[in-house]
Design an enzyme around this catalytic site. Structure first.
Site, PDB file in Angstrom:
ATOM      1  N   GLY A   1       0.809  -1.215   0.000  1.00  0.00           N
ATOM      2  CA  GLY A   1       0.000   0.000   0.000  1.00  0.00           C
ATOM      3  C   GLY A   1       0.844   1.268   0.000  1.00  0.00           C
TER       4      GLY A   1
ATOM      5  N   ASN B   1      -8.067   3.509   8.622  1.00  0.00           N
ATOM      6  CA  ASN B   1      -7.503   2.321   9.262  1.00  0.00           C
ATOM      7  C   ASN B   1      -7.562   2.364  10.782  1.00  0.00           C
ATOM      8  OD1 ASN B   1      -5.539   4.381   8.263  1.00  0.00           O
ATOM      9  ND2 ASN B   1      -4.218   3.360   9.724  1.00  0.00           N
TER      10      ASN B   1
ATOM     11  N   GLN C   1      -7.679  -0.716   3.299  1.00  0.00           N
ATOM     12  CA  GLN C   1      -8.489  -1.370   4.337  1.00  0.00           C
ATOM     13  C   GLN C   1      -9.801  -1.941   3.806  1.00  0.00           C
ATOM     14  OE1 GLN C   1      -7.695  -2.208   7.392  1.00  0.00           O
ATOM     15  NE2 GLN C   1      -5.742  -1.134   7.548  1.00  0.00           N
TER      16      GLN C   1
ATOM     17  N   SER D   1      -3.291  -3.966  -0.766  1.00  0.00           N
ATOM     18  CA  SER D   1      -2.140  -4.578  -0.122  1.00  0.00           C
ATOM     19  C   SER D   1      -2.534  -5.969   0.374  1.00  0.00           C
ATOM     20  CB  SER D   1      -1.710  -3.685   1.050  1.00  0.00           C
ATOM     21  OG  SER D   1      -0.649  -4.279   1.742  1.00  0.00           O
ATOM     22  N   ALA D   2      -1.776  -6.992  -0.040  1.00  0.00           N
ATOM     23  CA  ALA D   2      -2.193  -8.381   0.211  1.00  0.00           C
ATOM     24  C   ALA D   2      -2.302  -8.739   1.688  1.00  0.00           C
ATOM     25  CB  ALA D   2      -1.216  -9.337  -0.477  1.00  0.00           C
ATOM     26  N   HIS D   3      -1.407  -8.179   2.523  1.00  0.00           N
ATOM     27  CA  HIS D   3      -1.401  -8.660   3.912  1.00  0.00           C
ATOM     28  C   HIS D   3      -2.599  -8.151   4.727  1.00  0.00           C
ATOM     29  CE1 HIS D   3       0.467  -5.193   6.346  1.00  0.00           C
ATOM     30  NE2 HIS D   3       0.587  -4.758   5.102  1.00  0.00           N
TER      31      HIS D   3
ATOM     32  N   THR E   1      12.787  -7.013 -10.331  1.00  0.00           N
ATOM     33  CA  THR E   1      12.293  -8.384 -10.576  1.00  0.00           C
ATOM     34  C   THR E   1      11.041  -8.619  -9.741  1.00  0.00           C
ATOM     35  OG1 THR E   1      14.530  -9.111 -11.038  1.00  0.00           O
ATOM     36  CG2 THR E   1      12.934 -10.829 -10.457  1.00  0.00           C
TER      37      THR E   1
ATOM     38  N   CYS F   1      -3.216  11.630  23.171  1.00  0.00           N
ATOM     39  CA  CYS F   1      -2.144  12.318  23.902  1.00  0.00           C
ATOM     40  C   CYS F   1      -0.838  12.218  23.128  1.00  0.00           C
ATOM     41  CB  CYS F   1      -1.986  11.807  25.323  1.00  0.00           C
ATOM     42  SG  CYS F   1      -1.783  10.064  25.461  1.00  0.00           S
TER      43      CYS F   1
END
Ligand code: PLP
Length: 379
Positions: free
Chosen positions: A69, A149, A177, A197-199, A235, A327
């Site tokens: 991402g 997120n 997300q 984003s894959a994860h 690559t 904070c």
């Protein structure tokens, strides 16, 4: 041990691993090589691209693989601003740092003037202000995310895209997300760039993609070989690309079931937390099903001496979550999102983020641990 930090990263789906393994163990070579080993890898990459393009209703030539991402966000912002001669950018203070820090650095370098869309104390964007900004600065770069997120707020990216189109703006939306959690249809959505984003969807870490609308050509971030049709040198991470496509396929196939299951867990969290802990509140529009991402619940807890050590205490009690109060010091420090919302810095904040793998028992366990900590507070 329970894991409620899925907005940070989701566990890999074993089916995804299974799809990836041959590309780590069996198929050797470099996809740019013209021999049969190389061609096998090239075919796997192009199949993955087609799968993803089909799922988001785009053309395969509009999908480019990235390291995730962050890279997609940087590519869209830096590429558009450098290449298309855009002198003004519009975002919101609630965006992910992958967008905010990128645009701030471009502004600092004098490449653009940067404006922020106004939002209310619950993080809801004022789209009439976006209209005003675009009326004064047409042909801007606009970056507004689909779901936040930290607090889960959903933005109406369909309307934002239409507003941008009216003012000839370039619209980038960070969908990290929501990719795989809601359907995305690039024939409907008026976005020039969108990232995944894959994860975040049970795929591997370090692989993602950027959708780049046909006809918008921007300079690459990485220079080198001619991979990804000169858009992204280096690559290719073939196993990662195969895993990303498999993860997205699984996510789309099970989307309705997953949504129902996870929304059920979220509702259970809301009911139980409200019953067990006095003066519990929810940040942003987190607790409203139609206004927030179903995987995220951001809880605001009453001021207490344990606020600063909340995450640590939950960790000891076998619950993994993310925090971030408003904070600016201490263990929970530094949520720029909650600070922008004007959240009370004395209150603790916890983000529970759920996936298809979580259960109702885990919700009950997490709430019980949190309630136990709060009951220890002297009256
Ligand atoms: N954008 C959003 C909204 C995110 O939540 C994240 C991940 O935390 C990113 C971008 C960065 O994605 P990646 O970890 O793939 O670089």
């Amino acid at each position: 041990m329970v894991y409620f930090d899925n907005a940070a990263s989701t566990p890999l789906d074993p089916q995804v691993l299974e799809a990836m393994l041959p590309f780590m163990l069996e198929h050797v070579g470099n996809p740019s090589s013209i021999h049969s080993h190389g061609r096998k890898l090239r075919a796997a990459i192009e199949n993955a691209r087609k799968t993803i393009a089909h799922l988001i209703n785009a053309a395969p030539a509009e999908v480019f693989f990235t390291s995730g991402g962050t890279e997609g966000d940087n590519y869209a912002a830096v590429g558009s601003i450098r290449t298309l001669g855009l002198q003004h950018a519009i975002t919101s203070p609630l965006e992910h740092h992958a967008v905010l820090h990128t645009l701030e650095s471009l502004a600092k370098a004098g490449a653009i003037k940067l404006s922020y869309v106004r939002h209310d104390e619950r993080g809801q964007l004022d789209l009439s202000h976006l209209e005003e900004l675009l009326a004064t600065h047409p042909r801007s770069f606009v970056s507004l995310m689909h779901a936040n997120n930290e607090i889960g707020n959903l933005n109406d990216i369909q309307t934002i895209g239409e507003v941008c189109q009216r003012h000839d703006a370039i619209f980038h939306t960070d969908t990290v997300q929501t990719m795989g959690h809601y359907p995305h249809d690039l024939q409907q959505l008026k976005a020039h760039f969108l990232v995944g984003s894959a994860h975040k969807l049970h795929g591997p870490k370090g692989i993602g993609f950027v959708y780049n609308r046909a006809g918008i050509h921007v300079e690459p971030l990485l220079h080198g070989g001619s991979q990804e049709r000169n858009v992204r040198a280096g690559t290719e991470n073939v196993a990662g690309i195969v895993g990303l496509a498999k993860a997205l396929e699984i996510a789309y196939a099970g989307m309705n079931d997953h949504q129902q299951h996870i929304q059920g867990l979220k509702d259970r969290f809301i009911t139980k937390l409200t019953a067990e802990i006095e003066d519990v509140q929810f940040n942003g529009t987190s607790a409203e099903a139609d206004k927030s991402l179903y995987t995220v619940l951001n809880v605001s807890l009453p001021p207490s001496e344990i606020s600063e050590m909340l995450l640590f205490n939950l960790d000891i009690n076998k619950v993994s979550v993310s925090g971030g109060s408003a904070c600016t010091s201490g263990a929970n420090a530094g949520s720029h999102v909650l600070t922008a919302l004007g959240a009370d810095p004395m209150r603790g904040a916890i983000r529970f983020s759920m996936s298809k793998y979580n259960t109702a028992e885990e919700v009950d366990f997490a709430v019980a641990q949190l309630a136990k900590l709060y009951r220890k507070i002297p009256a």
